[in-house]
Design a protein around this motif. Structure first.
Motif, mmCIF file in Angstrom:
data_model
loop_
_atom_site.group_PDB
_atom_site.id
_atom_site.type_symbol
_atom_site.label_atom_id
_atom_site.label_comp_id
_atom_site.label_asym_id
_atom_site.label_seq_id
_atom_site.Cartn_x
_atom_site.Cartn_y
_atom_site.Cartn_z
ATOM 1 N N HIS A 1 0.687 -1.308 -0.003
ATOM 2 C CA HIS A 1 -0.045 -0.023 -0.098
ATOM 3 C C HIS A 1 0.854 0.968 0.013
ATOM 4 O O HIS A 1 2.088 1.315 0.411
ATOM 5 C CB HIS A 1 -0.868 -0.060 1.264
ATOM 6 N N LYS A 2 0.379 2.438 -0.537
ATOM 7 C CA LYS A 2 1.070 3.667 -0.381
ATOM 8 C C LYS A 2 0.374 4.463 0.779
ATOM 9 O O LYS A 2 -0.932 4.555 0.621
ATOM 10 C CB LYS A 2 0.872 4.313 -1.780
ATOM 11 N N ARG A 3 1.586 5.022 1.553
ATOM 12 C CA ARG A 3 0.870 5.766 2.459
ATOM 13 C C ARG A 3 0.088 7.160 1.792
ATOM 14 O O ARG A 3 0.321 7.656 0.697
ATOM 15 C CB ARG A 3 2.098 6.265 3.414
ATOM 16 N N ASN A 4 -1.049 7.491 2.693
ATOM 17 C CA ASN A 4 -1.871 8.664 2.415
ATOM 18 C C ASN A 4 -2.564 8.355 1.011
ATOM 19 O O ASN A 4 -2.845 9.221 0.454
ATOM 20 C CB ASN A 4 -1.132 9.934 2.093
ATOM 21 N N SER A 5 -2.861 6.961 0.728
ATOM 22 C CA SER A 5 -3.481 6.721 -0.497
ATOM 23 C C SER A 5 -4.630 5.412 0.003
ATOM 24 O O SER A 5 -4.292 4.906 0.894
ATOM 25 C CB SER A 5 -2.560 6.401 -1.567
ATOM 26 N N ILE A 6 -5.489 5.080 -0.838
ATOM 27 C CA ILE A 6 -6.317 4.084 -0.867
ATOM 28 C C ILE A 6 -5.971 3.055 -1.583
ATOM 29 O O ILE A 6 -6.290 1.775 -1.501
ATOM 30 C CB ILE A 6 -7.906 4.190 -1.142
ATOM 31 N N ASP A 7 -4.989 3.352 -2.452
ATOM 32 C CA ASP A 7 -4.426 2.142 -3.206
ATOM 33 C C ASP A 7 -3.690 0.930 -2.535
ATOM 34 O O ASP A 7 -2.948 1.165 -1.582
ATOM 35 C CB ASP A 7 -3.345 2.803 -4.195
ATOM 36 N N LEU A 8 -3.884 -0.388 -2.986
ATOM 37 C CA LEU A 8 -3.717 -1.452 -2.486
ATOM 38 C C LEU A 8 -3.283 -2.512 -3.700
ATOM 39 O O LEU A 8 -4.058 -2.519 -4.568
ATOM 40 C CB LEU A 8 -4.540 -2.113 -1.525
ATOM 41 N N ILE A 9 -1.941 -2.885 -3.712
ATOM 42 C CA ILE A 9 -1.726 -4.016 -4.886
ATOM 43 C C ILE A 9 -1.718 -5.338 -3.845
ATOM 44 O O ILE A 9 -1.237 -5.420 -3.035
ATOM 45 C CB ILE A 9 -0.245 -3.796 -5.139
ATOM 46 N N SER A 10 -2.520 -6.190 -4.517
ATOM 47 C CA SER A 10 -2.685 -7.450 -4.012
ATOM 48 C C SER A 10 -2.159 -8.551 -4.989
ATOM 49 O O SER A 10 -2.949 -8.532 -6.087
ATOM 50 C CB SER A 10 -4.276 -7.841 -3.565
ATOM 51 N N ILE B 1 -0.676 -3.201 -11.406
ATOM 52 C CA ILE B 1 0.628 -2.270 -11.162
ATOM 53 C C ILE B 1 0.700 -1.336 -11.880
ATOM 54 O O ILE B 1 1.153 -0.307 -11.777
ATOM 55 C CB ILE B 1 1.651 -3.642 -10.934
ATOM 56 N N VAL B 2 0.631 -1.701 -13.104
ATOM 57 C CA VAL B 2 0.774 -0.498 -14.289
ATOM 58 C C VAL B 2 -0.185 0.715 -14.115
ATOM 59 O O VAL B 2 0.350 1.817 -14.177
ATOM 60 C CB VAL B 2 0.475 -1.019 -15.610
ATOM 61 N N VAL B 3 -1.514 0.372 -13.692
ATOM 62 C CA VAL B 3 -2.593 1.509 -13.602
ATOM 63 C C VAL B 3 -1.718 2.209 -12.186
ATOM 64 O O VAL B 3 -2.071 3.523 -12.269
ATOM 65 C CB VAL B 3 -3.627 1.138 -13.166
ATOM 66 N N LYS B 4 -1.314 1.758 -11.259
ATOM 67 C CA LYS B 4 -1.067 2.380 -9.985
ATOM 68 C C LYS B 4 0.433 2.943 -10.084
ATOM 69 O O LYS B 4 0.689 3.792 -8.943
ATOM 70 C CB LYS B 4 -1.298 1.461 -8.735
#
Length: 110
Positions: free
Chosen positions: A72-81, A97-100
């Motif tokens: 996850h990226k701090r200060n973000s809702i993004d999560l790569i699973s 991964i590419v989109v994020k």
């Protein structure tokens, strides 16, 4: 049931039970790889991917499912699973991964 949903040209989806099966080899679907653009290196292990992602500000996320390798990226809702087993790493994971991480990774056919 596990598999991959494939988009058909008639606008429908179908579930492919064995996406790594022989239909992929001769059926026009090419194997895909995730490429780290700054180095041109193909991501061939989670060790390399983790090193790159951490350099981009991603952190390991340990509060999720134990069978997943997550970032996850701090200060973000993004999560790569990702599946914990790298042999199950597929194009859906690659495109996530590419989109994020625009302009850092690209999915290519081999």
């Amino acid at each position: 049931m596990s598999g991959v949903w494939m988009f058909e040209s008639n606008g429908t989806f179908r579930l492919v039970e064995n996406p790594q099966g022989s239909w992929m080899q001769g059926g026009g679907t090419k194997k895909k790889v995730l490429v780290h653009l700054p180095t041109g290196e193909v991501v061939s292990s989670y060790g390399f991917l983790e090193q790159v992602l951490m350099g981009l500000g991603w952190e390991r996320y340990y509060q999720g499912e134990p069978e997943l390798f997550q970032f996850h990226k701090r200060n973000s809702i993004d999560l790569i699973s990702l599946p914990r087993d790298f042999t199950k790493f597929n194009s859906v994971n690659m495109y996530d991964i590419v989109v994020k991480n625009p302009n850092i990774f690209r999915v290519r056919d081999i």
